[in-house]
Enzyme design. Structure first.
Site, short mmCIF file in Angstrom:
data_model
loop_
_atom_site.label_atom_id
_atom_site.label_comp_id
_atom_site.label_asym_id
_atom_site.label_seq_id
_atom_site.Cartn_x
_atom_site.Cartn_y
_atom_site.Cartn_z
N HIS A 72 0.86 -1.19 0.00
CA HIS A 72 0.00 0.00 0.00
C HIS A 72 0.89 1.24 0.00
O HIS A 72 1.78 1.35 0.83
CB HIS A 72 -0.86 0.05 1.28
CG HIS A 72 -1.89 -1.02 1.34
ND1 HIS A 72 -2.73 -1.17 2.41
CD2 HIS A 72 -2.23 -1.99 0.47
CE1 HIS A 72 -3.54 -2.19 2.20
NE2 HIS A 72 -3.25 -2.71 1.04
N TYR A 202 -9.62 4.33 7.25
CA TYR A 202 -9.93 4.65 8.65
C TYR A 202 -11.06 5.67 8.64
O TYR A 202 -10.91 6.74 8.04
CB TYR A 202 -8.72 5.29 9.35
CG TYR A 202 -7.54 4.35 9.53
CD1 TYR A 202 -6.59 4.18 8.53
CD2 TYR A 202 -7.37 3.65 10.73
CE1 TYR A 202 -5.50 3.32 8.71
CE2 TYR A 202 -6.28 2.81 10.91
CZ TYR A 202 -5.36 2.64 9.90
OH TYR A 202 -4.29 1.80 10.09
N PRO A 294 -4.86 -0.55 18.77
CA PRO A 294 -4.59 -1.08 17.42
C PRO A 294 -4.63 -0.04 16.30
O PRO A 294 -4.21 -0.34 15.18
CB PRO A 294 -5.71 -2.11 17.23
CG PRO A 294 -6.79 -1.68 18.16
CD PRO A 294 -6.11 -1.04 19.33
N LYS A 298 0.40 -0.88 15.07
CA LYS A 298 1.81 -0.84 15.45
C LYS A 298 2.28 -1.99 16.35
O LYS A 298 3.49 -2.15 16.55
CB LYS A 298 2.12 0.49 16.15
CG LYS A 298 2.02 1.70 15.24
CD LYS A 298 2.97 1.57 14.07
CE LYS A 298 2.94 2.75 13.13
NZ LYS A 298 3.56 2.44 11.84
N TYR A 386 3.30 6.34 10.00
CA TYR A 386 2.53 5.18 9.54
C TYR A 386 3.43 4.14 8.87
O TYR A 386 3.29 2.94 9.11
CB TYR A 386 1.41 5.63 8.58
CG TYR A 386 0.35 4.58 8.39
CD1 TYR A 386 -0.60 4.35 9.39
CD2 TYR A 386 0.30 3.80 7.25
CE1 TYR A 386 -1.57 3.37 9.24
CE2 TYR A 386 -0.68 2.82 7.09
CZ TYR A 386 -1.61 2.62 8.08
OH TYR A 386 -2.57 1.64 7.93
#
Ligand code: APR
Ligand code: PHB
Length: 391
Positions: A72, A202, A294, A298, A386
């Site tokens: 991604h 998200y 979550p 990570k 990220y």
């Protein structure tokens, strides 16, 4: 029995440390309380940072993720009913994240360990750690009805949040930092194509957080924020899919393909850190030392970075008899742990509805989202955290 490093716990942290040590010719034994099938049955997150993929490759276990992982190069945030894409790769010097389930990572590590002929003692009962404040640590337990003892140079406590390693340390020599969040995540696994094979979505809506993720092109993982007082029985598949769609923008919702759940569970969200991560010849790594909520996926990545640092410390000790690495491990690991704790807390705070937050907190959250979308610097901060921070 004698070994150089006795590893407690065959979760991803213990297995990855075992693989790295094995590769470097450092003898190790893993002692695990559960059966291998039980360990593989736990469904956890599935996003790997670039450095985690690199560490798996270094350990000789990269083939699965290289062949079956989905790269991604952006992520998507939904708020105010609109979806926004955040590019990751150009902002981070070419880094990506890879969707590959923790179950697969664990299975690859187990298969690799079995092929290498390294010892893993599953279903060990009453594991106890002794003498780690001396040069002769000992691990005792019962295995298939027989009392066993492992003498070793070092103990690696990779036995998760509820393990025996952290609990074996005298209370006065450890400091714990806790934060609990006033909600949980209801997760559903289903054999349906993901809403997007190229990005994790998200969502923040008036109804609460939602997340669209994947395990493969035919298996998806979805979550919705829910009160911790809910039980799985409160959530029929139909209620779950309806609620998920209500929390997303119209386009994402219209692309969700529903199907029967094959796993459904509710997990709490918490942040936790124990300091230090070393007590004489006992070293903590992974969930034994810290927990992240979550959001941002990570947990596994942080375990992998601890393990890489611990491996480097042990290999320095065995190759050059230097204790500098083992002496520096706790400080080095904790410096990265706290930066990842901060990011996981920040993303959790940004994307959830807080039942106890008044209008002011809500308005500040909306302002932060709107700032994020208008600022290149803020998006770069999100992107570099990220894809994974350096050590
Ligand atoms: N003796 C031996 N083994 C134990 C004991 C014990 N007393 N207590 C726990 N264990 C085992 C557990 O059964 C489990 O298999 O230690 C292992 C710890 O594994 P995880 O909880 O997965 O922890 P870790 O390997 O640090 O995980 C890193 O992956 O599972 C996720 O949430 C986790 O994201 C985190 C990451
Ligand atoms: C998952 O795939 O389970 C997942 C993905 C991203 C997260 C958390 C979990 O932030």
């Amino acid at each position: 029995m004698r070994t150089q490093v006795c590893i407690i716990g065959a979760g991803p942290a213990g297995l990855l440390l075992g693989a790295l040590l094995q590769q470097a010719g450092i003898d190790n034994v893993i002692v695990e309380r559960q059966s291998a099938d039980y360990v593989l049955g736990r469904i956890r997150a599935g996003i790997l940072e670039q450095t985690t993929v690199d560490t798996l490759t270094q350990a000789g276990v990269g083939q699965g993720v290289q062949a079956h992982g989905h790269v991604h190069n952006h992520l998507e945030l939904v708020f105010n009913g609109q979806r926004h894409s955040i590019e990751l790769t150009q902002r981070t010097g070419g880094k990506v994240v890879t969707a590959y389930g923790q179950t697969e990572v664990t299975k690859d590590l187990m298969d690799h360990r079995a092929a290498a002929g390294a010892t893993t003692l599953y279903e060990a009962k009453d594991v106890s750690l002794q003498g780690f404040d001396s040069a002769k640590p000992v691990v005792r337990f019962e295995h298939h009805g027989k009392a066993q003892q492992i003498d070793c140079d070092f103990i690696a406590g990779c036995d998760g949040f509820h393990g025996i390693s952290r609990a074996s340390v005298p209370p006065g020599s450890i400091t714990e930092f806790h934060k609990e969040y006033p909600f949980g995540w209801l997760g559903v696994l289903a054999d349906v194509p993901p809403v997007s094979p190229h990005a994790i979505v998200y969502g923040n809506s008036l109804r609460g957080f939602s997340l669209c993720s994947m395990r493969s092109l035919t298996r998806s993982r979805y979550y919705v924020q829910c009160p911790m007082s809910d039980t799985v029985a409160d959530w029929s598949d139909e209620r779950f899919w309806n609620e998920l769609k209500l929390r997303l923008d119209a386009d994402t919702a219209s692309r969700i393909i529903t199907g029967p759940s094959i796993e459904k569970s509710i997990a709490p969200l918490r942040s936790f850190v124990a300091e230090p991560m070393r007590f004489g010849r006992l070293f903590l790594a992974g969930d034994a030392a810290h927990i992240v909520p979550p959001t941002g996926a990570k947990g596994l990545n942080l375990a992998a970075s601890d393990v890489k640092m611990l491996f480097e410390a042990f290999s320095e000790y065995y190759s050059s008899q230097s204790e500098a690495g083992i002496n520096g491990y706790s400080q080095r690991a904790l410096s990265r742990v706290w930066r990842v704790e901060r990011f996981s807390w920040w993303l959790t705070s940004l994307m959830h509805r807080f039942p106890d937050t008044e209008g002011f907190g809500q308005k500040v959250q909306e302002a932060e989202l709107s700032y994020l979308m208008s600022s290149e610097a803020a998006q770069t901060m999100l992107a570099e955290n990220y894809v994974g921070l350096g050590g």
